[in-house]
Design a protein around this motif. Structure first.
Motif, mmCIF file in Angstrom:
data_model
loop_
_atom_site.group_PDB
_atom_site.id
_atom_site.type_symbol
_atom_site.label_atom_id
_atom_site.label_comp_id
_atom_site.label_asym_id
_atom_site.label_seq_id
_atom_site.Cartn_x
_atom_site.Cartn_y
_atom_site.Cartn_z
ATOM 1 N N ALA A 181 5.927 15.759 7.266
ATOM 2 C CA ALA A 181 4.820 15.940 8.202
ATOM 3 C C ALA A 181 3.815 14.794 8.066
ATOM 4 N N ASN A 182 3.626 14.326 6.849
ATOM 5 C CA ASN A 182 2.688 13.224 6.600
ATOM 6 C C ASN A 182 3.150 11.961 7.313
ATOM 7 N N TYR A 183 4.466 11.647 7.148
ATOM 8 C CA TYR A 183 4.953 10.407 7.759
ATOM 9 C C TYR A 183 5.030 10.521 9.278
ATOM 10 N N ALA A 184 5.289 11.720 9.776
ATOM 11 C CA ALA A 184 5.294 11.921 11.229
ATOM 12 C C ALA A 184 3.933 11.577 11.811
ATOM 13 N N ALA A 185 2.869 11.938 11.093
ATOM 14 C CA ALA A 185 1.512 11.628 11.550
ATOM 15 C C ALA A 185 1.190 10.140 11.412
ATOM 16 N N LEU A 186 1.893 9.454 10.497
ATOM 17 C CA LEU A 186 1.637 8.026 10.257
ATOM 18 C C LEU A 186 2.396 7.104 11.200
ATOM 19 N N MET A 187 3.504 7.562 11.746
ATOM 20 C CA MET A 187 4.371 6.679 12.519
ATOM 21 C C MET A 187 3.691 6.011 13.714
ATOM 22 N N PRO A 188 2.845 6.694 14.473
ATOM 23 C CA PRO A 188 2.162 6.005 15.577
ATOM 24 C C PRO A 188 1.319 4.820 15.085
ATOM 25 N N LEU A 189 0.641 5.003 13.958
ATOM 26 C CA LEU A 189 -0.171 3.927 13.393
ATOM 27 C C LEU A 189 0.712 2.784 12.912
ATOM 28 N N ILE A 190 1.808 3.115 12.243
ATOM 29 C CA ILE A 190 2.725 2.101 11.732
ATOM 30 C C ILE A 190 3.340 1.299 12.879
ATOM 31 N N VAL A 206 -1.510 16.184 1.566
ATOM 32 C CA VAL A 206 -2.246 16.667 2.740
ATOM 33 C C VAL A 206 -2.122 15.629 3.850
ATOM 34 N N VAL A 207 -1.669 16.064 5.022
ATOM 35 C CA VAL A 207 -1.378 15.144 6.129
ATOM 36 C C VAL A 207 -2.585 14.295 6.491
ATOM 37 N N GLU A 208 -3.732 14.944 6.665
ATOM 38 C CA GLU A 208 -4.928 14.211 7.101
ATOM 39 C C GLU A 208 -5.332 13.148 6.090
ATOM 40 N N LYS A 209 -5.180 13.438 4.800
ATOM 41 C CA LYS A 209 -5.516 12.453 3.773
ATOM 42 C C LYS A 209 -4.531 11.281 3.801
ATOM 43 N N SER A 210 -3.270 11.562 4.101
ATOM 44 C CA SER A 210 -2.294 10.477 4.207
ATOM 45 C C SER A 210 -2.692 9.506 5.304
ATOM 46 N N VAL A 211 -3.122 10.045 6.440
ATOM 47 C CA VAL A 211 -3.540 9.196 7.564
ATOM 48 C C VAL A 211 -4.780 8.404 7.198
ATOM 49 N N GLY A 264 0.808 -1.216 0.000
ATOM 50 C CA GLY A 264 0.000 0.000 0.000
ATOM 51 C C GLY A 264 0.837 1.259 0.000
ATOM 52 N N GLN A 265 0.353 2.278 -0.699
ATOM 53 C CA GLN A 265 1.068 3.548 -0.788
ATOM 54 C C GLN A 265 0.089 4.709 -0.775
ATOM 55 N N SER A 266 0.421 5.733 0.010
ATOM 56 C CA SER A 266 -0.292 7.004 -0.064
ATOM 57 C C SER A 266 0.703 8.017 -0.607
ATOM 58 N N ALA A 267 0.354 8.660 -1.717
ATOM 59 C CA ALA A 267 1.290 9.561 -2.389
ATOM 60 C C ALA A 267 0.532 10.712 -3.035
ATOM 61 N N PRO A 268 1.214 11.831 -3.272
ATOM 62 C CA PRO A 268 0.553 12.970 -3.917
ATOM 63 C C PRO A 268 0.475 12.786 -5.431
ATOM 64 N N LEU A 269 -0.674 12.349 -5.910
ATOM 65 C CA LEU A 269 -0.905 12.248 -7.352
ATOM 66 C C LEU A 269 -1.596 13.507 -7.857
ATOM 67 N N SER A 270 -1.899 14.399 -6.933
ATOM 68 C CA SER A 270 -2.433 15.729 -7.256
ATOM 69 C C SER A 270 -1.777 16.702 -6.277
ATOM 70 N N GLY A 271 -1.973 18.005 -6.498
ATOM 71 C CA GLY A 271 -1.404 18.986 -5.587
ATOM 72 C C GLY A 271 0.026 19.361 -5.948
ATOM 73 N N PRO A 272 0.742 20.020 -5.021
ATOM 74 C CA PRO A 272 2.057 20.598 -5.334
ATOM 75 C C PRO A 272 3.162 19.591 -5.634
ATOM 76 N N LEU A 273 2.997 18.342 -5.206
ATOM 77 C CA LEU A 273 4.022 17.327 -5.469
ATOM 78 C C LEU A 273 3.511 16.224 -6.387
ATOM 79 N N ALA A 274 2.502 16.555 -7.207
ATOM 80 C CA ALA A 274 1.878 15.541 -8.059
ATOM 81 C C ALA A 274 2.871 14.884 -9.006
ATOM 82 N N GLU A 275 3.781 15.668 -9.576
ATOM 83 C CA GLU A 275 4.739 15.104 -10.517
ATOM 84 C C GLU A 275 5.678 14.127 -9.816
ATOM 85 N N LEU A 276 6.179 14.514 -8.638
ATOM 86 C CA LEU A 276 7.065 13.625 -7.892
ATOM 87 C C LEU A 276 6.352 12.336 -7.491
#
Length: 379
Positions: free
Chosen positions: A110-119, A83-88, A35-47
């Motif tokens: 910031a996204n991964y920082a919010a995910l680490m407790p869950l991981i 967006v951090v909340e969407k990543s979570v 599973g992957q959560s990634a920015p396919l839209s927004g400011p980092l969509a290309e990356l």
């Protein structure tokens, strides 16, 4: 005759390493879900898109050859728009499937920082998060395996290069969040190591990308060089506005800036900007893993071609497949974690990663490139 035989054998080994001599095998068994959560839209969509596509290039090739232990790899990517909340939310959706083996290439500091407790709570393996945060690397997360060098590694390389040239008035332009502050701390640490202090700083809010105040603050300090810890749009705006002040410092960006997107924003003004990189130069046939990537069937190549970001996704996928092979036919999360921990000095052909029971940072590879007059990146 012996020379001919050796040459033929060498050619065969090379072809096998590229998968060109391997027959396809039938897939059997349940698919391996990643599973992957990634920015396919927004400011980092290309990356985000390039990283995913680079990984899929290798996963698809492996699947075409029979998968891993006869099982197909399926990468499920959900868009979070950076967006951090969407990543979570995306991570929770992915992990709601009990068959989800691991997370792969999750994006953002910031996204991964919010995910680490869950991981950590779920004890789910997470390979190659796309962030260089040293602060996150310092936190206990036994199932997180970092692939790319940290922002501290990148900024150390940049500061070492600048100070070697006698440049010591160095400022930082940074995004005012976990990502930007990690880069800022990296520069400050590298300067302190050399008995130097920061020569100006300015930040911006990623929700507005207004860089005006940062330009004023840094221009007032009149630095010789500016390290930019920012995504491509604010980076481009900052460079343009700084040059309009009449100042011409040397600009350095971190790898996450995205060279292609930055070039699209700046046009010819991109010339002279230096960018640190955390994977090998992707347009040189001298690196074996780059040749391997380029040798994939055309239909499996990423739409955007071979770039630093697609190569990084490809390398991460190579590491994952190696770990899955080591984990065996009935790989579960514990076996996958153990397989990753066993990966010491795994060389993919010009890029090596190394993990152990305690070490979770796979690579410290960093080199600095610069945009030449032709508009191409040069080493």
């Amino acid at each position: 005759m012996n020379d001919l035989r050796r040459a033929l054998f060498g050619a065969l080994v090379f072809c096998v390493s590229l998968g060109l001599a391997l027959p396809a095998k039938a897939l059997s068994g349940a698919p391996i879900l990643l599973g992957q959560s990634a920015p396919l839209s927004g400011p980092l969509a290309e990356l985000g898109s390039e990283y995913r596509d680079g990984a899929l290039a290798y996963f698809n090739w492996v699947n075409s050859k029979g998968g891993v232990h006869g099982r197909k790899i399926e990468l499920q990517t959900l868009d979070d728009g950076y967006v951090v909340e969407k990543s979570v939310d995306n991570a929770k959706k992915l992990l709601a499937d009990d068959n989800m083996l691991a997370l792969f290439g999750m994006f953002g500091s910031a996204n991964y920082a919010a995910l680490m407790p869950l991981i950590n709570e779920r004890a789910v393996p997470s390979l190659a998060p796309y962030t260089g945060s040293d602060e996150l690397r310092a936190q206990a997360s036994p199932t997180t395996f970092w692939l790319r060098a940290s922002y501290g590694d990148e900024t150390e390389k940049i500061i070492a290069q600048l100070t070697t040239l006698g440049i010591d008035r160095i400022a930082v332009f940074y995004q005012n969040d976990a990502f930007g502050k990690a880069g800022l701390a990296g520069v400050e640490g590298a300067l302190k190591k050399r008995g130097l202090k920061l020569h100006g700083a300015g930040s911006y809010d990623k929700t507005t990308n207004d860089v005006g105040a940062a330009v004023q603050a840094i221009a007032k300090a009149n630095p010789q060089a500016v390290v930019m810890v920012s995504t491509y749009k604010p980076t481009a705006a900052f460079v343009k506005q700084m040059r309009q002040t009449g100042l011409m410092p040397q600009f350095f960006a971190l790898s996450v800036v995205g060279y292609k997107a930055l070039q699209s924003e700046l046009g010819n003004e991109v010339v002279g900007i230096a960018i640190s990189q955390v994977v090998p130069y992707p347009w040189s046939g001298t690196t074996a893993v780059v040749r391997e990537f380029a040798a994939l069937p055309k239909e499996m190549q990423p739409k955007s071609g071979i770039t630093y970001t697609t190569l990084e996704g490809y390398l991460a996928a190579r590491v994952m497949v190696e770990a899955l092979n080591r984990a065996g036919p009935q790989a579960g999360r514990e076996k996958l974690q153990a397989a990753l921990e066993s990966m010491r000095a795994y060389d993919m052909g010009g890029f090596a990663v190394s993990y152990s029971g305690k070490e979770r940072l796979g690579s410290r590879f960093v080199e600095v490139t610069i945009v030449g007059n032709s508009g191409r990146l040069m080493r």
